[in-house]
Design a protein around this motif. Structure first.
Motif, PDB file in Angstrom:
ATOM      1  N   PHE A   1       0.873  -1.171   0.000  1.00  0.00           N
ATOM      2  CA  PHE A   1       0.000   0.000   0.000  1.00  0.00           C
ATOM      3  C   PHE A   1       0.906   1.216   0.000  1.00  0.00           C
ATOM      4  CE2 PHE A   1      -2.796   3.349   1.290  1.00  0.00           C
ATOM      5  CZ  PHE A   1      -4.000   3.010   0.698  1.00  0.00           C
ATOM      6  N   ASN A   2       1.037   1.824  -1.167  1.00  0.00           N
ATOM      7  CA  ASN A   2       1.946   2.957  -1.322  1.00  0.00           C
ATOM      8  C   ASN A   2       1.236   4.169  -1.888  1.00  0.00           C
ATOM      9  OD1 ASN A   2       4.170   0.503  -2.059  1.00  0.00           O
ATOM     10  ND2 ASN A   2       4.767   2.062  -0.587  1.00  0.00           N
ATOM     11  N   PHE A   3       1.505   5.302  -1.258  1.00  0.00           N
ATOM     12  CA  PHE A   3       1.036   6.579  -1.771  1.00  0.00           C
ATOM     13  C   PHE A   3       1.982   7.039  -2.873  1.00  0.00           C
ATOM     14  CE2 PHE A   3      -0.953   6.377   2.384  1.00  0.00           C
ATOM     15  CZ  PHE A   3      -2.241   6.793   2.092  1.00  0.00           C
TER      16      PHE A   3
ATOM     17  N   PHE B   1      -0.660   7.748  -8.539  1.00  0.00           N
ATOM     18  CA  PHE B   1      -1.846   7.239  -7.857  1.00  0.00           C
ATOM     19  C   PHE B   1      -1.418   6.283  -6.754  1.00  0.00           C
ATOM     20  CE2 PHE B   1      -1.118   5.145 -11.955  1.00  0.00           C
ATOM     21  CZ  PHE B   1      -0.744   3.876 -11.541  1.00  0.00           C
ATOM     22  N   ILE B   2      -2.338   5.967  -5.860  1.00  0.00           N
ATOM     23  CA  ILE B   2      -2.083   4.975  -4.817  1.00  0.00           C
ATOM     24  C   ILE B   2      -1.967   3.602  -5.480  1.00  0.00           C
ATOM     25  CG2 ILE B   2      -3.067   3.830  -2.793  1.00  0.00           C
ATOM     26  CD1 ILE B   2      -4.499   6.538  -2.189  1.00  0.00           C
ATOM     27  N   PHE B   3      -1.040   2.803  -4.993  1.00  0.00           N
ATOM     28  CA  PHE B   3      -0.799   1.464  -5.523  1.00  0.00           C
ATOM     29  C   PHE B   3      -0.927   0.480  -4.367  1.00  0.00           C
ATOM     30  CE2 PHE B   3       2.780  -1.658  -6.543  1.00  0.00           C
ATOM     31  CZ  PHE B   3       2.004  -2.470  -7.344  1.00  0.00           C
ATOM     32  N   ASP B   4      -1.838  -0.499  -4.513  1.00  0.00           N
ATOM     33  CA  ASP B   4      -1.951  -1.491  -3.451  1.00  0.00           C
ATOM     34  C   ASP B   4      -2.248  -2.874  -3.999  1.00  0.00           C
ATOM     35  OD1 ASP B   4      -5.174  -1.895  -2.173  1.00  0.00           O
ATOM     36  OD2 ASP B   4      -4.781  -0.615  -3.884  1.00  0.00           O
TER      37      ASP B   4
ATOM     38  N   LYS C   1      -7.182   7.478  -9.166  1.00  0.00           N
ATOM     39  CA  LYS C   1      -6.738   7.749  -7.800  1.00  0.00           C
ATOM     40  C   LYS C   1      -5.991   6.560  -7.208  1.00  0.00           C
ATOM     41  CE  LYS C   1      -8.252   8.735  -3.151  1.00  0.00           C
ATOM     42  NZ  LYS C   1      -9.321   8.805  -2.214  1.00  0.00           N
ATOM     43  N   ARG C   2      -6.423   5.334  -7.570  1.00  0.00           N
ATOM     44  CA  ARG C   2      -5.812   4.137  -6.990  1.00  0.00           C
ATOM     45  C   ARG C   2      -5.886   2.990  -7.976  1.00  0.00           C
ATOM     46  NH1 ARG C   2      -7.724  -0.350  -3.027  1.00  0.00           N
ATOM     47  NH2 ARG C   2      -9.737   0.167  -3.899  1.00  0.00           N
TER      48      ARG C   2
ATOM     49  N   GLY D   1      -5.078  -1.243  -7.875  1.00  0.00           N
ATOM     50  CA  GLY D   1      -4.743  -2.339  -6.984  1.00  0.00           C
ATOM     51  C   GLY D   1      -5.168  -3.680  -7.516  1.00  0.00           C
TER      52      GLY D   1
ATOM     53  N   ASP E   1      -9.793   3.048  -8.763  1.00  0.00           N
ATOM     54  CA  ASP E   1     -10.647   4.083  -8.201  1.00  0.00           C
ATOM     55  C   ASP E   1     -10.483   5.327  -9.053  1.00  0.00           C
ATOM     56  OD1 ASP E   1     -11.089   2.303  -6.158  1.00  0.00           O
ATOM     57  OD2 ASP E   1     -10.016   3.456  -4.632  1.00  0.00           O
TER      58      ASP E   1
END
Length: 167
Positions: free
Chosen positions: A19-21, A29-32, A120-121, A123, A138
């Motif tokens: 979970f990286n910002f 984007f956020i990566f998870d 935004k994300r 994953g 997202d």
């Protein structure tokens, strides 16, 4: 382990959630990734491949949203219509102006609003119902202003199988 990905040099620990910002990963984007997948090299190879195409997949997601807006028989029509209507008509003119810079929000069609959505994300997780790896995106107009999201789910063949609205 090192992620097999062309766009970033990323090392992860198998069996631990990623979970990286953006400031941590260098991605916009956020990566998870769910911990269950980080221990599976084949699943992580799929993550790397999909991550390399994240922006193209976001454009595919936007096209699907526009398609749902245009098709009243789409199972996602009312969901995406509500999402657009809320952001254009219900947030107030000052917030709408911030969400849709350089335009008159009152004159924007819902289809035109889709162009303002941003990734935004990105994953990956194991979908309980399907019992297989899926990829999630997202999309938001501006996460600094609204926490409302359209979440688009892709299967391993890059086909969209679900669109939801979350906040």
């Amino acid at each position: 382990m090192k992620l097999n990905c062309k766009r970033i040099d990323f090392t992860y620990t198998p069996g631990e959630e990623i979970f990286n910002f953006p400031e941590e990963s260098g991605l916009p984007f956020i990566f998870d990734v769910e911990e269950e997948l980080t221990g599976d090299p084949a699943a992580m190879d799929a993550v790397g491949e999909m991550l390399d195409e994240a922006e193209e997949l976001a454009e595919k997601a936007k096209a699907a949203i526009q398609g749902a807006l245009a098709d009243e028989d789409s199972p996602y029509h009312s969901l995406v219509t509500y999402f657009m209507q809320f952001h254009r008509d219900d947030v107030g003119p000052d917030i709408a102006a911030e969400l849709f810079p350089g335009s008159d929000p009152a004159k924007l069609s819902f289809a035109e609003m889709v162009d303002f959505l941003r990734l935004k994300r990105f994953g990956s997780l194991v979908d309980d119902e399907m019992d297989q790896q899926v990829f999630i995106m997202d999309l938001s107009f501006n996460p600094e202003i609204t926490d409302e999201l359209l979440v688009v789910y892709f299967d391993s063949n890059q086909e969209i199988f679900c669109i939801t609205h979350e906040s």
